[in-house]
Each structure stands twice: as C-alpha cells, then as structure tokens.
Motif scaffolding. Sequence first.
Motif, PDB file in Angstrom:
ATOM      1  N   UNK A  31      78.896  82.932  49.250  1.00 38.75           N
ATOM      2  CA  UNK A  31      79.585  81.695  49.625  1.00 38.75           C
ATOM      3  C   UNK A  31      78.595  80.648  50.101  1.00 38.75           C
ATOM      4  N   UNK A  36      77.514  75.057  43.810  1.00 42.26           N
ATOM      5  CA  UNK A  36      78.769  74.787  43.105  1.00 42.26           C
ATOM      6  C   UNK A  36      78.494  74.454  41.645  1.00 42.26           C
ATOM      7  N   UNK A  39      78.890  77.079  38.971  1.00 44.64           N
ATOM      8  CA  UNK A  39      80.184  77.726  38.764  1.00 44.64           C
ATOM      9  C   UNK A  39      81.007  76.976  37.725  1.00 44.64           C
ATOM     10  N   UNK A  41      84.002  76.980  37.127  1.00 40.94           N
ATOM     11  CA  UNK A  41      85.324  76.503  37.514  1.00 40.94           C
ATOM     12  C   UNK A  41      85.233  75.268  38.410  1.00 40.94           C
ATOM     13  N   UNK A  42      84.030  74.745  38.559  1.00 38.72           N
ATOM     14  CA  UNK A  42      83.843  73.586  39.424  1.00 38.72           C
ATOM     15  C   UNK A  42      83.704  72.321  38.586  1.00 38.72           C
ATOM     16  N   UNK A  93      84.004  87.776  41.750  1.00 42.55           N
ATOM     17  CA  UNK A  93      84.963  86.820  42.308  1.00 42.55           C
ATOM     18  C   UNK A  93      84.508  85.372  42.143  1.00 42.55           C
ATOM     19  N   UNK A  94      83.258  85.156  41.760  1.00 43.16           N
ATOM     20  CA  UNK A  94      82.758  83.794  41.562  1.00 43.16           C
ATOM     21  C   UNK A  94      82.523  83.512  40.081  1.00 43.16           C
ATOM     22  N   UNK A  95      82.778  82.291  39.697  1.00 40.13           N
ATOM     23  CA  UNK A  95      82.615  81.918  38.279  1.00 40.13           C
ATOM     24  C   UNK A  95      81.149  81.609  37.970  1.00 40.13           C
ATOM     25  N   UNK A 269      89.102  86.449  38.313  1.00 39.27           N
ATOM     26  CA  UNK A 269      88.711  85.091  38.712  1.00 39.27           C
ATOM     27  C   UNK A 269      89.126  84.097  37.612  1.00 39.27           C
ATOM     28  N   UNK A 272      92.923  83.607  37.645  1.00 35.97           N
ATOM     29  CA  UNK A 272      93.338  82.786  38.787  1.00 35.97           C
ATOM     30  C   UNK A 272      92.982  81.315  38.552  1.00 35.97           C
ATOM     31  N   UNK A 273      91.796  81.107  37.983  1.00 33.62           N
ATOM     32  CA  UNK A 273      91.395  79.732  37.684  1.00 33.62           C
ATOM     33  C   UNK A 273      92.354  79.095  36.680  1.00 33.62           C
ATOM     34  N   UNK A 276      95.550  78.242  38.462  1.00 35.69           N
ATOM     35  CA  UNK A 276      95.346  77.136  39.398  1.00 35.69           C
ATOM     36  C   UNK A 276      95.231  75.815  38.634  1.00 35.69           C
ATOM     37  N   UNK A 277      94.515  75.852  37.521  1.00 26.79           N
ATOM     38  CA  UNK A 277      94.366  74.630  36.717  1.00 26.79           C
ATOM     39  C   UNK A 277      95.711  74.201  36.158  1.00 26.79           C
ATOM     40  N   UNK A 360      91.247  68.743  36.414  1.00 25.84           N
ATOM     41  CA  UNK A 360      91.212  70.204  36.586  1.00 25.84           C
ATOM     42  C   UNK A 360      91.439  70.913  35.250  1.00 25.84           C
TER      43      UNK A 360
ATOM     44  N   UNK B 334      99.110  81.583  43.758  1.00 24.86           N
ATOM     45  CA  UNK B 334      97.873  80.837  43.504  1.00 24.86           C
ATOM     46  C   UNK B 334      98.115  79.340  43.696  1.00 24.86           C
ATOM     47  N   UNK B 335      97.235  78.727  44.479  1.00 30.88           N
ATOM     48  CA  UNK B 335      97.379  77.293  44.751  1.00 30.88           C
ATOM     49  C   UNK B 335      96.792  76.492  43.599  1.00 30.88           C
ATOM     50  N   UNK B 336      97.295  75.264  43.394  1.00 29.99           N
ATOM     51  CA  UNK B 336      96.698  74.409  42.364  1.00 29.99           C
ATOM     52  C   UNK B 336      95.222  74.147  42.683  1.00 29.99           C
ATOM     53  N   UNK B 337      94.462  73.756  41.658  1.00 35.19           N
ATOM     54  CA  UNK B 337      93.053  73.428  41.875  1.00 35.19           C
ATOM     55  C   UNK B 337      92.965  72.272  42.863  1.00 35.19           C
ATOM     56  N   UNK B 341      87.252  72.451  44.462  1.00 39.98           N
ATOM     57  CA  UNK B 341      87.356  73.905  44.556  1.00 39.98           C
ATOM     58  C   UNK B 341      86.182  74.639  43.914  1.00 39.98           C
ATOM     59  N   UNK B 342      85.729  75.652  44.584  1.00 35.63           N
ATOM     60  CA  UNK B 342      84.825  76.632  43.987  1.00 35.63           C
ATOM     61  C   UNK B 342      85.473  77.986  44.227  1.00 35.63           C
ATOM     62  N   UNK B 343      85.273  78.855  43.263  1.00 35.47           N
ATOM     63  CA  UNK B 343      85.948  80.151  43.327  1.00 35.47           C
ATOM     64  C   UNK B 343      85.451  80.995  44.484  1.00 35.47           C
ATOM     65  N   UNK B 344      86.085  82.131  44.611  1.00 35.87           N
ATOM     66  CA  UNK B 344      85.562  83.144  45.526  1.00 35.87           C
ATOM     67  C   UNK B 344      86.424  83.471  46.663  1.00 35.87           C
TER      68      UNK B 344
END
Lengths: 403, 344
Positions: A31, A36, A39, A41-42, A93-95, A269, A272-273, A276-277, A360, B334-337, B341-344
Amino acid sequence: MTVIETEPPEAAAAAELSGEAYRVAMRRWLRANLPASFCSDSAAFLPPTLPQSISWEAAMYRAGLAGITWPQVYGGHGRTLREHLIANQEIGAFAMPESVNSIGKELAGPIILAVGTEEQKRRFLPAILEMRDIWCQGFSEPEAGSDLASLRTRAIRNGDTWRINGQKIWTSGAYRAQRCLVLARTGPLEDRHRGLAMFAVRLDAKGVRVRPIKSIDGRESFCEVFFDDVEVLQSDALGAPDEGWAAAIRVLEIERATNRMYRAWRFENELRHLIAACKSDPVLAQLVAGHHYAVKLGELVVDIEVLKAHVETAVGALVNGDRIGARGSLAKLHWSEAHQRFAALALELLAQASLPPPPAVQVARRRFEAIYLQARAETIYAGTTEIQLGIIADRILQLSRGK
Amino acid sequence: MTLTGDGLQPSEFAVTAARAVAECTALSLREQARHLANDGLLGVIAAQDVGGLDLPLAFAVPVVAASGSGLLGFPLIEALLVGRALQESLPRAAEAVVSGEMLATIAWQGGVGAEREGESVVLNGWVARAACASEADCLLVRIGTGAAVLVPTDGEGVVVEDATGLDLTVPEHAVRLQGVTIPAASVLPESTWNLLCSDANVLRAAAILGSADACLTLAQEHASTRRQFGRALSYNQAIRHALARQKLGLEGIRHAITRSVGGEAGALQRDAAFLAAGVYGSAIGEGALQIHGGMGFTWDVPVHRHLRRVRALQAQGDASGVLAALGRRYVGAIAPVADTAVSG
Ligand SMILES: Cc1cc2nc3c(=O)[nH]c(=O)nc-3n(C[C@H](O)[C@H](O)[C@H](O)COP(=O)(O)OP(=O)(O)OC[C@H]3O[C@@H](n4cnc5c(N)ncnc54)[C@H](O)[C@@H]3O)c2cc1C
C-alpha cells in the motif's frame, strides 16, 4: 524516474513475523510503496519502463516479496510455502504489472534449486532476486511446440564446453533478458525424451541473436532466438546431460501448479474492478444490478472460488512434501479457461456503456481489452488445453491407450 | 467448535459409511435408519446429550459422499440436520432421530403460516421437496422467514402428495397442511432455517461429489473395456479428453467442499461449493451417460440414477436462486470507482 524510492526496507523487521502478522506487514508495504501509475485500474496508469520495473521488483524482493521460500544462503527469505501463498494473495490484490523476471523467479530459480550445483545456486539465485539477471525460457521451437520432445536445437560437448546450434521461438521477454534457460538435444533426434539437456545461456554470448516478434497485443513481448555455434561452459549446464527432460517436466509442473500463485486473487481484483467500473456508469450500473448479469457474475465468483480451492490444495500437498506431478494440469486448465470466460464477459459488459463513457469505464476498457487478448494465450502457453487434457487422461486417470 | 480431540479425522468416517451404505441396499427405510444409527452415522453432528458425536460439519461430508456414491435410498442429509436442529428445543425427538427410531425429513421448498392459539400453533400452507415424506414420522417445515416447526406426518390436516421429481430412490413429496394443530413447543427459533439451508447445501455438494465420483468411475471402466473399431474406447482422444474434463470437474467439487468447511470459510465458500457441485456434477453425470452410449439407457446401468439425484439435489438447494443471490450480493458489496481509486 528509474529508482523506486521505497520506505526503508522492512525485511529485517518482517523476517521476525509469520502468518497473519506477515500478511499485514506485506499488505502495508505494498500500500505504502506501490506507485499508482503501475496499477492498471488507476486513472494514472502508465506502464512502467524496464528500469522502473527492475528497481520496483528489487524493492519488492528487499521487502520480503520475492524469493520467499528460497534458502537464505542463496539470497532467499527462507519462509514457508504457506507464507509464499499469503504473499501471493496480497500481491494479487493489486492491479500491478506482472514481473519482468517471472521466468527467473518461478521457473529458472526452482529448477536451479532442484538440479543445480552449489556453485550455480550461489551464482545464479541472488542475481535473479536482485534483478541483475532477467531470464527467459527457450523451450519451444518452430517445429516443436506441444511436441516438445521433438526439438532440434543441438548441444555438442567438447571437453569443458558445449556448442549450441538451433532456433527457439515465442521466447517471452528474450529482448530484455540476460539469460535463457535452453532445452537442447545432446543425443539423436530419435531418442525423443532422452538426450536432452538444460543450459543457462548468456544472451550476450557470441552467436546468439534475438529477434522480437510483434504479438497479438501489438507489443513485442516475445522473440525468436537463434543460436549459431554458441559456446557454453560446462559450468552453465544445469543437471546431468540426460536429465534435461526430467528437469523440464519438473519445471512445467511447477509452472502449471504454482506459478503466479497470485492469479486467483488477481482474478478477483479484476472482477471487483470490472464491477466497480460498471457501477460508476448509470447504464452499466443498471445492467449489473439485473438478474442476467447477477447470474453471470455469480458464475465467475464460483470460478474464482474453485480456482482458490485448487491452488490451496496444491499448496497443502506441497507442504506435506508431495510432488505435485500431473495435478498441476488441473489448476492450469481451470484458470486458463475461467479467465477467458471472464475476459469475454468483461468486454461484453463494457461495450454497453453510456456514450460518452465515463473515465472509470475508459480505464476499465483499456485494462480489460488487454486482458482479453492476453487471456487468449493462457490456453496455449505452459502447455495447451489439449495437452493438459491429455496429461490428465494419461497420468491421472491412467486411461489405456493400447489396442 | 469441538474438533478431533480424540484424533478423529473426517476421512476415517468414509470407510465406515461406505460399508454401512452398502449394507443398507436390501433394507426397508426404517431398518436403514436403525442400521445407520448403530454405526453412529445419524448423530455425527448432533450433541452428545442426544446420542450424537458432536463433530463439526466437515465430518458429515465423507458420510454423505458415501451415501451419494452408494445411492443410498434414505433421507440422510435431513436426518443429520434434524437431529442437530432439535437438540436444544426438543431433545427427546432429537434422540429418537439420532437413534434411528424416528424417521425425520425436511420440506425444503415453501413455508407455512402459523397462528398461535394458547399453547398450540395452527399451521396452514403448502410445502414441497420433502424427501421420503410419505414414510417419514415427522417433517420439518419453514415458518415465515427463518423459523421452523416440527410436524408429525400422521397429524390431522397433513396431506402428503404423490412423489414427483427425478430421484426415484429418495422420492420428493409436496405436503399440504390444512389447519394442522401442534404444540407451540414444536416451533424452533428464528435462526434455525438459514443455518439448516447453509449446512444442507454443503452436504448436498458432498452427496453430489459421491455420485459424480461413481459416475466417473463407471465411465472410466466402460471406456477401458468397451471396444469399437477394434480398440478400447479410451484409445480415442475425444473420449480421453471428455473424461479428463470430468476429472477436472470432480476435483473442483472436492477441493471446493474442503475449502467450504475449513476454518475461514463463510457463506461465499459454501455457496461456491454447492454451485460448483451442481454444475460439474450434472456435467459429469451427463458426460458419463454419453460415454456409455446405448448401454447408459439400460435401466441396470446406475448412471441415470446418479444423474437423477444430482439434478434433484441441485434443484432442492435452489441452485439458480443461490447463484443469482450470490452474484447480487457480490455486486452489491462493491463500491463504484472513486476518482483516485487504487486497488488493494
Ligand atoms: C504468449 C505466449 C508466450 C509464450 N512464451 C514462451 C516462452 O517464453 N518460452 C517457450 O519456450 N515457449 C513459449 N510459448 C510457446 C508455447 O509453449 C507453445 O506455443 C505451446 O506449447 C503450443 O505449441 P505450438 O504453438 O507449436 O502449437 P501446436 O503444438 O502446433 O498446437 C496447435 C494446436 O493443436 C493442438 N494440438 C497439438 N498437439 C495435439 C495433440 N496431440 N492432440 C490434440 N491437439 C493437439 C494444440 O492444442 C493447439 O490447439 C509461448 C506461447 C505464447 C502464446
């Protein structure tokens, strides 16, 4: 920027930790230190350059996130396989981008640990972890893919040196590697499995030529490698000359069962991304709230849980001292196909976004389009689906092939 | 949870269970109940006070898997769960179930309305998917959202309909309850039903594992012995690959169940085990039938009976409802982006 400034190495402190405390320490470190921009997903995503990747991975190693189970005398952290699994769950867990030296860390390293001499272990292993040597894997040839035992690259011994002649293809990352794990023939072609040997060949040796090939994603990720009378010292031969096949099989079993063990958690991950998107776009939010996609996404969740179950079972078996053997094919088959199902669904969903799509969704599209294309290779490399099915039929079910 | 205090392992139950299941073949339902009870199998997860072994659910998994592979014609999952569900409120009845004296079942679908009248409760409604209800002494039925009630099947106003559904060895019945009056003490607390369903789905997965294992073994044997074109069927890659896929599915079910009864497992892992079992288990049964060719359609080859059971169990646990709910829960959590946001 080429040097990743990470917080002071916590390895010394982390070395004392185990189990859940180790997990927490690794998570905190990631973390705090993962940029960032690395990643996918950023919104700030900018794929790292090679020097950035090298210094990032060296930092990960110092923090205790590479060479986890390797003995400390060879630069490893001397931890348990369970802790290796824990670290992989956190990495997943990280992209973050895949390692540029996964062949070194996950294939060459384990094989050197298994068949290398003491001198080779001391020479090669720390260099892999410190990212001084990036490795690639030179098994496949234009005429030998699934049928690896028909490979033609030759190695002829003369006293303390070998001369290698031949050609490899689809050698991932060869353009950036220092060493290639070469499988070559030392006996007659008719001998098939016998008379194959493995070598650690320097790619800057005289007579080696590396030619990048443009691949499906538009990048030059893999290469052809030509060996023209390349001289290799006996000290760079791995294992006994006739043991090359056995060693190769062992490498491939590892590759299938435990390689990139973080895959299941990375897959999560990614899912979930994706959700979320979708939830940040009004049209997609409505779609994923509906029954049709609830069912499809539910199926993917089950896929991921089953994959975790395969991985954890494999780790459990290895912890008990079992050889993983052909069972690695089960996990490989499942993840490769499940990931393709996922990638196809991700494309299908994201294609239905509002116009213009919110940022997003654009970030997600860029990521999942890449994942879709890369996932098409997952049922091919490390042994195709058909080859895995054959292995399960032959070696697990032991179905008769005779008349 | 008590566990392995005396060094017991779930796998040790597999052998006993397989033998007991085989011995049940020619017995009546009641004889089976006593036989299984004598081997301690009906009380695996029930408290010691009611004659059980008080072991975690993981120990019931090999027992139920053995009942699946041996095609036991007995409502075993129900007996295991009813024994435990009654142990606090109705210990006598629990003891009778664990000892095999009383034959209990559960109506998995539907529920009844209950009205309190003094010390009694009057039930009205329609429930279904009650295994072996026509022969059972009592029936556990859902009331409202999460409570349950034990109903004697010979009570006035209880009508057990003819069996329906695919599974012929464990026939499922619909049951009508019309003004059935039972003591208020027979009503079990509000949390009962959810726990029952969650555990039942793990055990259904186990039963499916047993059936799927048996189907794959039969298909494998058939492929090695049946000859066409002068060779065993297993010579052909299409057959080899089909069997290999079945093996992948089987191991997926097995590992998912193991995970679902592990220390850190929750609802997600349980649902996943049940859903994986339903999908892979049906595919294995159907695949085994295909590999048997015409032979599979002869009544004597048991593949069809396994397939019937797998499909019945899948429906009994409401696989499609569970799947949609799982997807919805996952999406909902799961929350919207967020902007940065960065994962983890
Ligand atoms: C992205 C990517 C990266 C790679 N990286 C590397 C690397 O770093 N190093 C390396 O050495 N190799 C690498 N490979 C090569 C990979 O290992 C081979 O592509 C793979 O083994 C398949 O061989 P092939 O391409 O020759 O296909 P073929 O063997 O020609 O197969 C073509 C098709 O026929 C099927 N087939 C083949 N034989 C049979 C059979 N007996 N029965 C049924 N079907 C069969 C296959 O399953 C496949 O669908 C990479 C490949 C890809 C795609």
